[in-house]
Design an enzyme around this catalytic site. Structure first.
Site, short mmCIF file in Angstrom:
data_model
loop_
_atom_site.label_atom_id
_atom_site.label_comp_id
_atom_site.label_asym_id
_atom_site.label_seq_id
_atom_site.Cartn_x
_atom_site.Cartn_y
_atom_site.Cartn_z
N GLY A 87 2.76 -1.17 4.33
CA GLY A 87 2.75 0.25 3.96
C GLY A 87 4.18 0.73 3.69
N GLY A 88 4.75 1.42 4.65
CA GLY A 88 6.07 2.06 4.51
C GLY A 88 7.14 1.19 3.86
N GLY A 134 2.46 2.23 10.91
CA GLY A 134 3.48 3.28 10.80
C GLY A 134 4.20 3.61 12.11
CG ASN A 185 -1.72 1.22 1.42
OD1 ASN A 185 -1.80 2.04 0.51
ND2 ASN A 185 -2.33 1.38 2.58
CD GLU A 223 -2.97 5.74 6.65
OE1 GLU A 223 -2.90 5.83 5.41
OE2 GLU A 223 -2.06 5.21 7.35
CE LYS A 250 -0.25 3.43 4.64
NZ LYS A 250 -0.15 3.51 6.08
CG HIS A 277 -5.89 1.99 5.20
ND1 HIS A 277 -5.48 2.99 6.05
CD2 HIS A 277 -4.86 1.12 5.10
CE1 HIS A 277 -4.24 2.73 6.44
NE2 HIS A 277 -3.84 1.60 5.88
CD GLU A 316 -3.40 -2.39 7.58
OE1 GLU A 316 -2.24 -2.54 7.19
OE2 GLU A 316 -4.11 -1.43 7.27
CB SER A 354 5.00 -1.75 12.12
OG SER A 354 4.61 -0.42 12.39
P1 PGA Z 1 2.76 0.33 7.68
O1 PGA Z 1 1.30 0.58 7.05
O2 PGA Z 1 3.26 -0.95 7.12
O3 PGA Z 1 3.55 1.53 7.24
O4 PGA Z 1 2.58 0.27 9.16
C1 PGA Z 1 0.39 -0.46 6.85
C2 PGA Z 1 -0.89 0.06 6.26
O5 PGA Z 1 -1.29 1.19 6.59
O6 PGA Z 1 -1.54 -0.63 5.45
#
Ligand code: PGA
Length: 230
Positions: A211-212, A158, A8, A89, A10, A87, A152, A190
């Site tokens: 994500g990251g 994050g 992802n 966010e 973002k 998600h 999640e 994470s």
């Molecule tokens: P992250 O994000 O791996 O950066 O924690 C995961 C996500 O938001 O899907």
């Protein structure tokens, strides 16, 4: 067993960065195993490279006067096959009713839905209740074949904090028991190149939403290889 692995992105990366990302990924045969979810404008680059691609959101409406929105049908028409819905966010900006409508639209277009659920830090004590409500409010009467659940914990996204393996196992089994029908459950929050090997040992989860760590092609390639070969 081979795990599913979803990146992802973002709201990250420019066109130039996306093109060099794809070029870097092509250096390993494993790049074809992942599902990439960049910003919608970049979908055609992933399609051209023959990669599995999805978007991070769709409209809850079907068509018409909704400036700035993108419909499930439009996403399907450019060749994407997946959509992340719910998600955390995005949940800050949308209701569960909208989430349910988005899932309905996606299923109608035969898109695969990556449906995100998870509790906030202050909800940890009532985690099961929260997850049950999120599942029941959005997918209870939906056909489950095209739905992949991504669990999640919001406090883990994050932050570098991951859940204990035993707990992830327990939550995944709980989610599967609530859904009743057969369904895949991913873990996210994470997940990185340091913990993916250990997390891949959890048989009760079917993969990862990253994500990251998915933004760096070298790192993500290593993670894909671990997820699909463990
Ligand atoms: P992250 O994000 O791996 O950066 O924690 C995961 C996500 O938001 O899907």
């Amino acid at each position: 067993m081979e795990k599913i692995i979803v990146g992802n992105f973002k709201m990250n990366l420019t066109k130039e960065e996306i093109l060099s990302y794809i070029k870097e990924m092509k250096k390993s045969k494993y790049h074809k195993k992942a599902i990439y979810c960049p910003s919608s404008i970049y979908i055609p680059y992933f399609i051209e490279a023959n990669l599995k691609v999805g978007v991070q959101n769709i409209s809850s409406f079907e068509v018409g006067a909704h400036t700035g929105e993108i419909s499930a049908k439009q996403i399907k028409s450019v060749g994407a096959s997946y959509v992340i819905i719910g998600h955390s966010e995005r949940r800050e900006k949308e209701t569960e009713e909208e989430i349910q409508k988005k899932i309905e639209k996606a299923i109608k277009e035969n898109l695969k839905v990556i449906f995100c659920i998870g509790e906030k830090e202050e909800e940890i004590e009532k985690r099961e209740e929260i997850l049950k409500k999120q599942i029941e409010n959005s997918i209870e009467n939906m056909p489950k074949e095209n739905i992949i659940i991504a669990y999640e914990p919001v406090w883990s996204i994050g932050t570098g904090l991951t859940m204990k393996k035993e707990e992830i196992r327990k939550v995944s089994l709980y989610i599967k028991s609530v859904v009743k029908e057969k369904c895949k459950v991913l873990y996210g929050g994470s997940v990185n190149e340091k913990n993916i090997e250990d997390l891949s040992k959890i048989e009760e989860i079917d993969g990862f939403l990253v994500g990251g760590a998915s933004l760096n092609p070298e790192v993500f390639l290593k993670m894909i290889e671990v997820a699909v070969t463990m």
